[in-house]
Design a protein around this motif. Structure first.
Motif, PDB file in Angstrom:
ATOM      1  N   ALA A  32       0.838  -1.204   0.000  1.00 22.63           N
ATOM      2  CA  ALA A  32       0.000   0.000   0.000  1.00 22.63           C
ATOM      3  C   ALA A  32       0.873   1.255   0.000  1.00 22.63           C
ATOM      4  CB  ALA A  32      -0.932  -0.013   1.210  1.00 22.63           C
ATOM      5  N   ARG A  33       1.930   1.233   0.793  1.00 22.74           N
ATOM      6  CA  ARG A  33       2.851   2.370   0.824  1.00 22.74           C
ATOM      7  C   ARG A  33       3.517   2.549  -0.536  1.00 22.74           C
ATOM      8  NH1 ARG A  33       6.266   5.862   3.406  1.00 22.74           N
ATOM      9  NH2 ARG A  33       8.508   5.626   3.031  1.00 22.74           N
ATOM     10  N   ALA A  34       3.919   1.437  -1.153  1.00 19.78           N
ATOM     11  CA  ALA A  34       4.541   1.514  -2.474  1.00 19.78           C
ATOM     12  C   ALA A  34       3.568   2.088  -3.507  1.00 19.78           C
ATOM     13  CB  ALA A  34       5.031   0.134  -2.908  1.00 19.78           C
ATOM     14  N   GLY A  35       2.304   1.707  -3.414  1.00 15.08           N
ATOM     15  CA  GLY A  35       1.306   2.245  -4.330  1.00 15.08           C
ATOM     16  C   GLY A  35       1.162   3.748  -4.195  1.00 15.08           C
ATOM     17  N   ALA A  36       1.159   4.220  -2.956  1.00 10.82           N
ATOM     18  CA  ALA A  36       1.071   5.665  -2.713  1.00 10.82           C
ATOM     19  C   ALA A  36       2.311   6.382  -3.231  1.00 10.82           C
ATOM     20  CB  ALA A  36       0.884   5.927  -1.218  1.00 10.82           C
ATOM     21  N   ILE A  37       3.466   5.750  -3.056  1.00 14.82           N
ATOM     22  CA  ILE A  37       4.710   6.339  -3.545  1.00 14.82           C
ATOM     23  C   ILE A  37       4.701   6.410  -5.069  1.00 14.82           C
ATOM     24  CG2 ILE A  37       7.191   5.898  -3.800  1.00 14.82           C
ATOM     25  CD1 ILE A  37       7.113   4.842  -0.887  1.00 14.82           C
ATOM     26  N   ALA A  38       4.232   5.358  -5.736  1.00 16.93           N
ATOM     27  CA  ALA A  38       4.149   5.358  -7.196  1.00 16.93           C
ATOM     28  C   ALA A  38       3.254   6.489  -7.691  1.00 16.93           C
ATOM     29  CB  ALA A  38       3.637   4.011  -7.694  1.00 16.93           C
ATOM     30  N   ASP A  39       2.135   6.689  -7.009  1.00 19.01           N
ATOM     31  CA  ASP A  39       1.238   7.797  -7.366  1.00 19.01           C
ATOM     32  C   ASP A  39       1.947   9.141  -7.172  1.00 19.01           C
ATOM     33  OD1 ASP A  39      -0.755   6.008  -7.964  1.00 19.01           O
ATOM     34  OD2 ASP A  39      -1.836   6.272  -6.062  1.00 19.01           O
ATOM     35  N   GLY A  40       2.670   9.263  -6.058  1.00 20.23           N
ATOM     36  CA  GLY A  40       3.406  10.490  -5.784  1.00 20.23           C
ATOM     37  C   GLY A  40       4.488  10.748  -6.812  1.00 20.23           C
ATOM     38  N   ALA A  41       5.183   9.685  -7.224  1.00 20.61           N
ATOM     39  CA  ALA A  41       6.227   9.824  -8.238  1.00 20.61           C
ATOM     40  C   ALA A  41       5.633  10.302  -9.561  1.00 20.61           C
ATOM     41  CB  ALA A  41       6.949   8.497  -8.421  1.00 20.61           C
ATOM     42  N   ALA A  42       4.477   9.774  -9.925  1.00 21.73           N
ATOM     43  CA  ALA A  42       3.815  10.199 -11.155  1.00 21.73           C
ATOM     44  C   ALA A  42       3.409  11.664 -11.080  1.00 21.73           C
ATOM     45  CB  ALA A  42       2.587   9.322 -11.417  1.00 21.73           C
ATOM     46  N   THR A  43       2.952  12.081  -9.920  1.00 22.99           N
ATOM     47  CA  THR A  43       2.567  13.487  -9.740  1.00 22.99           C
ATOM     48  C   THR A  43       3.782  14.400  -9.846  1.00 22.99           C
ATOM     49  OG1 THR A  43       0.728  12.860  -8.294  1.00 22.99           O
ATOM     50  CG2 THR A  43       1.518  15.127  -8.138  1.00 22.99           C
ATOM     51  N   ILE A  44       4.900  13.984  -9.246  1.00 21.52           N
ATOM     52  CA  ILE A  44       6.127  14.770  -9.310  1.00 21.52           C
ATOM     53  C   ILE A  44       6.596  14.926 -10.754  1.00 21.52           C
ATOM     54  CG2 ILE A  44       8.612  14.632  -8.786  1.00 21.52           C
ATOM     55  CD1 ILE A  44       7.809  13.573  -6.010  1.00 21.52           C
ATOM     56  N   ALA A  45       6.471  13.856 -11.522  1.00 24.07           N
ATOM     57  CA  ALA A  45       6.848  13.925 -12.941  1.00 24.07           C
ATOM     58  C   ALA A  45       5.920  14.860 -13.713  1.00 24.07           C
ATOM     59  CB  ALA A  45       6.822  12.529 -13.550  1.00 24.07           C
ATOM     60  N   ALA A  46       4.634  14.805 -13.376  1.00 22.22           N
ATOM     61  CA  ALA A  46       3.639  15.595 -14.109  1.00 22.22           C
ATOM     62  C   ALA A  46       3.733  17.078 -13.802  1.00 22.22           C
ATOM     63  CB  ALA A  46       2.239  15.088 -13.788  1.00 22.22           C
ATOM     64  N   ASP A  47       4.024  17.416 -12.531  1.00 17.49           N
ATOM     65  CA  ASP A  47       4.025  18.845 -12.174  1.00 17.49           C
ATOM     66  C   ASP A  47       5.418  19.486 -12.224  1.00 17.49           C
ATOM     67  OD1 ASP A  47       5.333  18.180  -9.786  1.00 17.49           O
ATOM     68  OD2 ASP A  47       3.519  18.282  -8.565  1.00 17.49           O
ATOM     69  N   GLY A  48       6.411  18.728 -12.652  1.00 17.37           N
ATOM     70  CA  GLY A  48       7.738  19.302 -12.856  1.00 17.37           C
ATOM     71  C   GLY A  48       8.623  19.352 -11.643  1.00 17.37           C
ATOM     72  N   ARG A  49       8.205  18.713 -10.548  1.00 16.94           N
ATOM     73  CA  ARG A  49       9.045  18.740  -9.346  1.00 16.94           C
ATOM     74  C   ARG A  49      10.229  17.774  -9.426  1.00 16.94           C
ATOM     75  NH1 ARG A  49       5.357  17.694  -4.476  1.00 16.94           N
ATOM     76  NH2 ARG A  49       3.917  16.954  -6.094  1.00 16.94           N
ATOM     77  N   ASP A  50      10.456  17.211 -10.601  1.00 17.25           N
ATOM     78  CA  ASP A  50      11.649  16.399 -10.840  1.00 17.25           C
ATOM     79  C   ASP A  50      12.650  17.136 -11.717  1.00 17.25           C
ATOM     80  OD1 ASP A  50      10.363  16.398 -13.269  1.00 17.25           O
ATOM     81  OD2 ASP A  50      10.450  14.233 -13.570  1.00 17.25           O
ATOM     82  N   SER A  51      12.411  18.436 -11.936  1.00 13.01           N
ATOM     83  CA  SER A  51      13.209  19.186 -12.902  1.00 13.01           C
ATOM     84  C   SER A  51      14.669  19.342 -12.501  1.00 13.01           C
ATOM     85  CB  SER A  51      12.592  20.578 -13.108  1.00 13.01           C
ATOM     86  OG  SER A  51      12.580  21.304 -11.883  1.00 13.01           O
ATOM     87  N   CYS A  52      14.976  19.223 -11.214  1.00 12.78           N
ATOM     88  CA  CYS A  52      16.354  19.454 -10.775  1.00 12.78           C
ATOM     89  C   CYS A  52      17.212  18.193 -10.842  1.00 12.78           C
ATOM     90  CB  CYS A  52      16.373  20.016  -9.356  1.00 12.78           C
ATOM     91  SG  CYS A  52      15.829  18.853  -8.067  1.00 12.78           S
ATOM     92  N   PHE A  53      16.595  17.038 -11.170  1.00  9.75           N
ATOM     93  CA  PHE A  53      17.391  15.821 -11.204  1.00  9.75           C
ATOM     94  C   PHE A  53      17.111  14.920 -12.396  1.00  9.75           C
ATOM     95  CE2 PHE A  53      13.694  14.899  -8.504  1.00  9.75           C
ATOM     96  CZ  PHE A  53      13.203  13.708  -9.046  1.00  9.75           C
ATOM     97  N   ALA A  54      15.908  14.905 -12.925  1.00  9.60           N
ATOM     98  CA  ALA A  54      15.542  13.976 -14.002  1.00  9.60           C
ATOM     99  C   ALA A  54      15.837  14.594 -15.362  1.00  9.60           C
ATOM    100  CB  ALA A  54      14.066  13.605 -13.899  1.00  9.60           C
ATOM    101  N   ASN A  55      16.531  13.845 -16.185  1.00 10.34           N
ATOM    102  CA  ASN A  55      16.826  14.334 -17.547  1.00 10.34           C
ATOM    103  C   ASN A  55      15.704  13.926 -18.501  1.00 10.34           C
ATOM    104  OD1 ASN A  55      19.252  15.485 -16.861  1.00 10.34           O
ATOM    105  ND2 ASN A  55      20.421  13.614 -17.231  1.00 10.34           N
TER     106      ASN A  55
END
Length: 213
Positions: free
Chosen positions: A190-213
């Motif tokens: 369940a925690r992993a599922g929530a984390i996966a959702d959070g990771a998708a949100t971070i990718a969508a809203d640009g909060r990965d801009s400082c590390f993800a190429n």
């Protein structure tokens, strides 16, 4: 006074060096090696760590990683409001603790962590901070770093982790001794599922801009 200046000079050199070279070991790794008899650790460059794990770790531990300067004041306030039953440390703080200090709760360590974190934020890039974090974080007893964790838990390289596998690895943080990514409980799933959702949100809203190429 001279000894203090010498010590600070050594520390600055250490911080600068770790901004470029692979971290050879840490105090916690040395301690675990003595306790367990051996540890598994292989450094890999950020380009060889799945972006799924990069985003999952940030989602799990520090969703505002790209937005703060080392301390997430909102998270700290929330931790205080919760009676210190939850952590408020950022990935930057955890990286400083893991790379330069020791584990355990003590005011001297926390004070040193607070002093070193802004220096690391000033000298290293955010991408480098996350790269070091993912390489030296503990993902199981004696299992350090993304590469060793991916091979131990899933039989793949860190570069080939799927979104689900990455979320399961991130879900063991910060209690890798009590959680097992390759044999997850319902609670860990369940925690992993929530984390996966959070990771998708971070990718969508640009909060990965400082590390993800």
């Amino acid at each position: 006074m001279r000894a203090m200046v010498f010590g600070l000079t050594l520390l600055m050199g250490w911080i600068i060096a770790y901004g470029f070279v692979a971290v050879p070991t840490t105090a916690h790794m040395i301690g675990e090696d003595r306790r367990l008899g051996s540890v598994r650790y292989t450094w890999v460059d950020m380009s060889d760590i799945s972006v799924h794990l990069q985003r999952a770790a940030v989602a799990a531990e520090d969703a505002n990683f790209c937005l703060h300067w080392g301390f997430d004041m909102a998270a700290i306030r929330d931790a205080i409001a919760a009676g210190a039953t939850r952590g408020g440390s950022t990935i930057s703080q955890q990286t400083v603790k893991n790379a330069f200090l020791w584990h355990g709760r003590s005011w001297p360590r926390k004070a040193m962590e607070a002093a070193i974190t802004p220096v690391v934020e000033l000298i290293w890039s955010k991408r480098r901070i996350l790269e070091v974090y993912l390489n030296i974080a503990e993902f199981g007893p004696g299992i350090f770093g993304a590469e060793a964790a991916a091979r131990h838990h899933f039989g793949v390289s860190a570069a080939d982790l799927t979104a689900r596998q990455a979320a399961l690895l991130a879900a063991v943080l910060p209690n890798p001794r009590d959680r097992n990514a390759s044999a997850p409980t319902d609670q860990l799933r369940a925690r992993a599922g929530a984390i996966a959702d959070g990771a998708a949100t971070i990718a969508a809203d640009g909060r990965d801009s400082c590390f993800a190429n």
